[in-house]
Design an enzyme around this catalytic site. Structure first.
Site, PDB file in Angstrom:
ATOM      1  N   LYS A  79       0.661  -1.097   0.119  1.00  0.00           N
ATOM      2  CA  LYS A  79       0.010  -0.098  -0.085  1.00  0.00           C
ATOM      3  C   LYS A  79       0.888   1.467  -0.357  1.00  0.00           C
ATOM      4  O   LYS A  79       2.318   1.385   0.961  1.00  0.00           O
ATOM      5  CB  LYS A  79      -1.298  -0.235   1.008  1.00  0.00           C
ATOM      6  CG  LYS A  79      -2.093   0.950   1.016  1.00  0.00           C
ATOM      7  CD  LYS A  79      -3.115   0.550   2.729  1.00  0.00           C
ATOM      8  CE  LYS A  79      -3.969   2.327   2.436  1.00  0.00           C
ATOM      9  NZ  LYS A  79      -4.552   1.735   3.995  1.00  0.00           N
ATOM     10  N   SER A 154      -9.825   1.369   2.729  1.00  0.00           N
ATOM     11  CA  SER A 154      -8.712   2.387   2.387  1.00  0.00           C
ATOM     12  C   SER A 154      -7.897   1.466   1.564  1.00  0.00           C
ATOM     13  O   SER A 154      -7.428   2.063   0.432  1.00  0.00           O
ATOM     14  CB  SER A 154      -8.606   3.371   2.835  1.00  0.00           C
ATOM     15  OG  SER A 154      -7.645   2.945   4.000  1.00  0.00           O
ATOM     16  N   SER A 178     -10.009  -1.027   7.594  1.00  0.00           N
ATOM     17  CA  SER A 178      -9.442  -0.801   5.802  1.00  0.00           C
ATOM     18  C   SER A 178      -8.244  -1.917   5.199  1.00  0.00           C
ATOM     19  O   SER A 178      -7.878  -2.007   4.099  1.00  0.00           O
ATOM     20  CB  SER A 178      -8.408   0.494   5.926  1.00  0.00           C
ATOM     21  OG  SER A 178      -9.079   1.739   5.998  1.00  0.00           O
TER      22      SER A 178
HETATM   23  N1  GLN Z   1     -13.320   4.287   6.550  1.00  0.00           N
HETATM   24  C1  GLN Z   1     -12.306   4.178   7.558  1.00  0.00           C
HETATM   25  C2  GLN Z   1     -12.384   5.733   7.542  1.00  0.00           C
HETATM   26  O1  GLN Z   1     -12.292   5.979   6.121  1.00  0.00           O
HETATM   27  C3  GLN Z   1     -10.881   3.224   7.439  1.00  0.00           C
HETATM   28  C4  GLN Z   1     -10.202   3.702   7.341  1.00  0.00           C
HETATM   29  C5  GLN Z   1      -8.931   2.656   8.044  1.00  0.00           C
HETATM   30  O2  GLN Z   1      -9.214   2.082   8.051  1.00  0.00           O
HETATM   31  N2  GLN Z   1      -7.647   3.501   6.914  1.00  0.00           N
HETATM   32  O3  GLN Z   1     -11.297   6.309   8.394  1.00  0.00           O
END
Ligand code: GLN
Length: 512
Positions: A79, A154, A178
């Site tokens: 990532k 994400s 995420s």
């Molecule tokens: N959907 C969550 C957010 O937008 C998850 C983000 C994450 O785990 N990086 O904060």
């Protein structure tokens, strides 16, 4: 079966036996990327030449019988949020478009030491804020099971890369689901370890009390292998835990005897898609057939998890993102344009005799900050900064931030009480299978609500894992989430693996 359908653990056995070389394996993945990446858009950067060179180095070591690392010769996707010395690390933001970190993240250092082969950098929501990979400043990643749909986020690029066979396994990060949510929506395995299990040194921070690095793979064995390679204490991350790392990959195939599985009453409420519910209930029956006992439990404060998370995470983000000011890091607005704009504003105010306006006019420095941040951040990141700044501001701090911290404590206590009665908690990962790209675009709240089953593990700091457990009538994957007490990754992986070995879901591949 084609080569790129195999799991990382299976590849490793072939590499070790010499039935395939790392160069051959890496080339197979690069060919697969060449064939399908145009449709999926999982990568922000593909490092083909470098990967082949790394692979050749591993093959040479192998030939000379030199000691090899834990992941020797296995290609991996990363990532684009982990710093890698000299390599652009963008976080899918314009703000870091040309940012080349001067050092490696500890997870990267450990992957290098393990002799992994870096295929490239995967797409993500900007600064990991989002659940669909649509907030990336560069591209929208597509779900390999249905290109009209989102891979989640994400870490959507990492999940989609593994699901499309473009990488056998991948690194992601999980602040509020995420890793687990995109794993569920893409039909692969995703694991978030205990908070503090993997060093976050060199991870670009989103919400520091929640962020954790973890693994994607084709199988639970892959997650075990990858976690074992990156976990462990690091003096450079003060939140990293100084406890031994069990040899997960050696124990993962030992099923748990008499395991007590908890299912959460509140998980089966309104909003849960009926096909997802049926798949989860069927998964619980599989556990029963494997000798597990099932127990109904309650997490009474779970209904506040999304609200709590969306106060705490943006608050921390607003503070972490203050560093992007155009001076220390990344993007800076065009200074000539900015000065011309400022001069024009001054002239207009002088001509109009607007004394108050003139008094309030920015200094060049403030105007530079302002324009840099306005141009460098996308709309979702700005929304989070505003939400967080509001929740932390004098007068609202007690009502929002402090209150959220108190509820967080209650959520954590719910898990402590539950884990006094059960060994693992099993349930859904998302309320429904993958949604369409654009479906949530105008409705941030709808997207936040998708996180209902995932954010509580981050708030409590416990490990969570998602693995495939079914398919909708339209052919979309359905994920099962398992959760364990802090530092019980070994139990979590073994519990997941016993389900995986009893079912065929993880063998399904996206037809792309
Ligand atoms: N959907 C969550 C957010 O937008 C998850 C983000 C994450 O785990 N990086 O904060």
């Amino acid at each position: 079966m084609v080569l790129t359908d195999l799991s990382a653990a299976e590849h490793l056995r072939n590499l070790e036996s010499g039935s395939i070389s790392s160069v051959e394996l890496t080339q197979a993945y690069l060919d697969r990327i060449e064939a399908v990446e145009k449709k999926v858009d999982a990568f922000l950067r593909i490092d083909g030449d470098r990967a082949l060179q790394q692979a050749a180095e591993v093959d040479a070591k192998h030939a000379k019988r030199q000691p090899l690392g834990r992941l020797a010769g296995l290609p991996i996707a990363i990532k684009d949020i982990l710093c890698e010395r000299g390599q652009t690390t963008t976080c899918a933001s314009r703000m870091l478009e040309h940012f080349r970190p001067p050092y490696d993240a500890t997870a990267i250092t450990r992957l290098r030491a393990a002799d992994a082969v870096f295929l490239g950098r995967t797409n993500m929501d900007e600064f990991a804020m989002g659940g669909s990979t649509e907030s990336s400043a560069y591209k929208v990643t597509r779900n390999p099971w249905d290109l009209e749909r989102s891979p989640g986020g994400s870490s959507g690029g990492s999940a989609a890369a593994v699901a499309a066979g473009m990488a056998p396994f991948a690194i992601g990060t999980d602040t509020g689901g995420s890793i687990r949510q995109p794993a569920g929506l893409c039909g692969v395995v995703g694991m978030k370890p205990t908070y503090g299990r993997v060093s976050r040194y060199g991870l670009v921070a989103y919400a520091s009390s929640l962020d954790q690095i973890g693994a994607f793979g084709q199988s639970v064995e892959d997650a075990a292998l990858l976690l074992e390679s990156i976990a462990g204490h690091d003096p450079r991350d003060s939140t990293s835990l100084n406890v031994p790392v069990p040899p997960y990959s050696q124990t993962v195939n030992k099923p748990l005897a008499n395991v007590r599985i908890g299912w959460v009453r509140e998980h089966f409420g309104p909003g849960l898609d009926s096909e997802v519910e049926a798949a989860i209930r069927a998964a619980l029956e599989v556990y029963k057939s494997l000798g597990a006992t099932l127990h109904e439990i309650s997490l009474p404060h779970s209904k506040y998890a999304v609200a709590t998370y969306y106060v705490i995470a943006p608050s921390e983000a607003s503070s972490n993102l203050a560093r992007y000011d155009g001076v220390h890091f990344g993007y800076r607005t065009d200074e000539n344009e900015m000065l011309a704009e400022l001069a024009a504003d001054r002239k207009r105010l002088e001509t109009g005799g607007d004394k108050i306006g003139l008094d309030r006019l920015d200094s060049a420095l403030v105007r530079m900050y302002r324009r840099t941040r306005a141009e460098g951040f996308g709309p979702e990141v700005k929304r989070r900064i505003m939400l967080g700044t509001y929740a932390l501001s004098a007068g609202y701090y007690d009502a929002y931030y402090l209150k959220a911290l108190k509820v967080r404590r209650l959520i954590r206590q719910d898990f402590d009480q539950a884990f006094a009665k059960v060994d693992l908690i099993a349930g859904p990962i998302t309320p429904a299978p993958a949604f369409k790209i654009g479906e949530m675009a105008g409705d941030p709240l709808a997207l936040y609500l998708v996180d209902i089953y995932t954010v509580s593990a981050n708030l409590a700091g416990i490990p969570g894992l998602c693995l495939p457990c079914g398919q909708s009538k339209t052919g979309l994957p359905i994920g099962l989430q398992l959760q364990a007490p802090a530092l019980e990754e070994d139990r979590l992986l073994r519990g997941a693996r016993m389900y995986e070995q009893a079912t065929h879901w993880h063998k399904n591949r996206a037809m792309i």
